[in-house]
Design an enzyme around this catalytic site. Structure first.
Site, PDB file in Angstrom:
ATOM      1  N   ASP A 168       0.871  -1.168   0.000  1.00  9.88           N
ATOM      2  CA  ASP A 168       0.000   0.000   0.000  1.00  9.88           C
ATOM      3  C   ASP A 168       0.909   1.218   0.000  1.00  9.88           C
ATOM      4  OD1 ASP A 168      -1.708   2.103   0.452  1.00  9.88           O
ATOM      5  OD2 ASP A 168      -2.639   1.254   2.248  1.00  9.88           O
ATOM      6  N   GLN A 187     -10.748  15.728  -4.579  1.00 11.06           N
ATOM      7  CA  GLN A 187      -9.898  15.185  -5.639  1.00 11.06           C
ATOM      8  C   GLN A 187      -8.428  15.522  -5.395  1.00 11.06           C
ATOM      9  OE1 GLN A 187     -10.889  15.617  -9.777  1.00 11.06           O
ATOM     10  NE2 GLN A 187     -13.057  15.970  -9.358  1.00 11.06           N
ATOM     11  N   SER A 234       2.124  11.095 -17.555  1.00 10.03           N
ATOM     12  CA  SER A 234       0.943  11.248 -18.405  1.00 10.03           C
ATOM     13  C   SER A 234       1.181  12.391 -19.364  1.00 10.03           C
ATOM     14  CB  SER A 234      -0.277  11.551 -17.526  1.00 10.03           C
ATOM     15  OG  SER A 234      -1.375  12.015 -18.285  1.00 10.03           O
ATOM     16  N   ALA A 282      -6.618  17.930 -10.762  1.00 11.01           N
ATOM     17  CA  ALA A 282      -5.727  17.403  -9.722  1.00 11.01           C
ATOM     18  C   ALA A 282      -4.821  16.315 -10.299  1.00 11.01           C
ATOM     19  CB  ALA A 282      -6.554  16.843  -8.567  1.00 11.01           C
ATOM     20  N   TYR A 283      -5.336  15.556 -11.239  1.00 15.52           N
ATOM     21  CA  TYR A 283      -4.526  14.505 -11.867  1.00 15.52           C
ATOM     22  C   TYR A 283      -3.346  15.118 -12.611  1.00 15.52           C
ATOM     23  CZ  TYR A 283      -3.338  10.339 -14.562  1.00 15.52           C
ATOM     24  OH  TYR A 283      -2.662   9.261 -15.111  1.00 15.52           O
ATOM     25  N   VAL A 316      -1.862  17.952 -11.976  1.00 20.09           N
ATOM     26  CA  VAL A 316      -0.901  18.426 -10.980  1.00 20.09           C
ATOM     27  C   VAL A 316      -0.077  17.261 -10.448  1.00 20.09           C
ATOM     28  CG1 VAL A 316      -0.645  19.480  -8.699  1.00 20.09           C
ATOM     29  CG2 VAL A 316      -2.280  20.438 -10.338  1.00 20.09           C
ATOM     30  N   LYS A 369       0.730  14.473 -11.884  1.00 23.11           N
ATOM     31  CA  LYS A 369       1.676  13.935 -12.865  1.00 23.11           C
ATOM     32  C   LYS A 369       2.762  14.954 -13.226  1.00 23.11           C
ATOM     33  CE  LYS A 369      -0.027   9.845 -13.076  1.00 23.11           C
ATOM     34  NZ  LYS A 369       0.750   8.696 -12.543  1.00 23.11           N
ATOM     35  N   VAL A 390      -4.919   5.375 -22.449  1.00 21.72           N
ATOM     36  CA  VAL A 390      -5.117   3.929 -22.476  1.00 21.72           C
ATOM     37  C   VAL A 390      -6.507   3.562 -21.970  1.00 21.72           C
ATOM     38  CG1 VAL A 390      -4.295   1.744 -21.518  1.00 21.72           C
ATOM     39  CG2 VAL A 390      -2.656   3.494 -22.208  1.00 21.72           C
TER      40      VAL A 390
END
Length: 299
Positions: free
Chosen positions: A68, A111, A145, A202-203, A205, A207, A240
């Site tokens: 984890d 998020q 990404s 947020a994703y 940021v 990456k 993907v």
């Protein structure tokens, strides 16, 4: 006790499905002749072991270890296991991550906190414990990404330009980057992120932060272990089709695994790429100049 495994030891986080699953499968195939060993890790033991059984049926035989990445105790246990069992590590693929693509109406404050806790701080937990175990000629792949390009820091100017300068500085260190990431989480909770230069995603940021971390890590190895030829790269796998994207995308998971596997298996003699942002077609892409991706797929 040290394992008798002759070949390289590889670890893939978030390996029970999607791109991670295919990375594990391909690495097993590629490392078979040298008697290498690939660890598929997953947060949920049941899901991890199910993935192991599926891969066994496909003719490959990775090992499993629960991990984890948000839990420092879990990461420390795994690091101690690797050190005791194998004495070191040769390949690390930081693939585990989350996104809210299938639930975009979740409040940005939530998020931001959850996405950065997993994608950035969780990956940092892994790196803190496993990077010291890397042997000479080791390869680290931080799955980024297309949204991890620096140009995605596109909030209001001039704050966005100032942020891009900070994130791309050769003087940026992990402590500085942590502060910037925590600033974003705070601003997102207050609803002031745009005027402070940050984007709505947020994703993105998370990456961008992972790619900035990659550059910091490479500089560190170049300084502390200049003769070990360790390569750390950030890789954009493409848009993907996976659970994370809700099945949307252009490429299947096997196609998405190609660039990460390429970076994980760079030849021992390779001097480049190091500390770079690698596009899904395996080309090195300028992370700072937005013109570098103008002629590439928006994926």
């Amino acid at each position: 006790m040290t394992s008798c495994t002759k070949g390289r030891i590889a670890v893939v986080t978030g390996g029970n499905k999607g791109i991670g699953y295919c990375i594990v499968k391909t690495l097993c195939q590629k490392l078979k002749d040298e008697q290498g060993l690939v660890y598929l890790t997953a947060r949920k033991e049941e899901r991890g072991k199910t993935a192991i059984n599926q891969l066994n049926q496909e003719g490959v035989h990775p090992a499993f270890h629960q991990l984890d990445i948000e839990s420092k105790d879990s990461v420390k246990r795994f690091a101690q296991f690797l050190k005791t069992t194998h004495g070191g590590l040769d390949i690390l693929v930081n693939n585990a991550g989350i996104a809210y693509f299938t639930s975009p109406h979740t409040p940005l404050a939530l998020q931001a906190r959850n996405t950065l806790d997993v994608n950035y701080f969780g990956t940092l937990n892994v790196c803190d414990e496993l990077l010291p175990l890397l042997r000479g000629k080791a390869r680290v792949v931080n799955v980024s990404s297309g949204l991890g390009h620096l140009s995605k820091i596109n909030g209001l100017e001039p704050a966005a330009s100032q942020l891009r300068d900070k994130l791309s500085s050769d003087n940026l260190n992990v402590e500085d980057l942590n502060r910037l990431v925590n600033d974003y989480i705070k601003f997102a909770s207050e609803g002031t992120h745009k005027e402070n230069g940050w984007p709505n995603s947020a994703y993105a940021v998370s990456k961008v932060a992972i790619t900035a971390l990659t550059r910091i890590q490479q500089r560190g190895f170049d300084l502390r272990r200049p003769h070990d030829n360790i390569a750390v790269n950030a890789v954009h796998p493409g848009w993907v089709q996976s659970d994370m994207t809700g099945g949307k995308g252009i490429y299947n998971t096997e196609e998405g695994s190609e660039a990460p596997v390429y970076a994980a298996l760079l030849p021992d003699s390779a001097d480049v790429p190091k500390g770079q942002y690698i596009w899904r077609d395996k080309s090195v892409t300028d992370w700072v100049d937005k013109r570098s991706i103008a002629d590439k797929h928006k994926t």
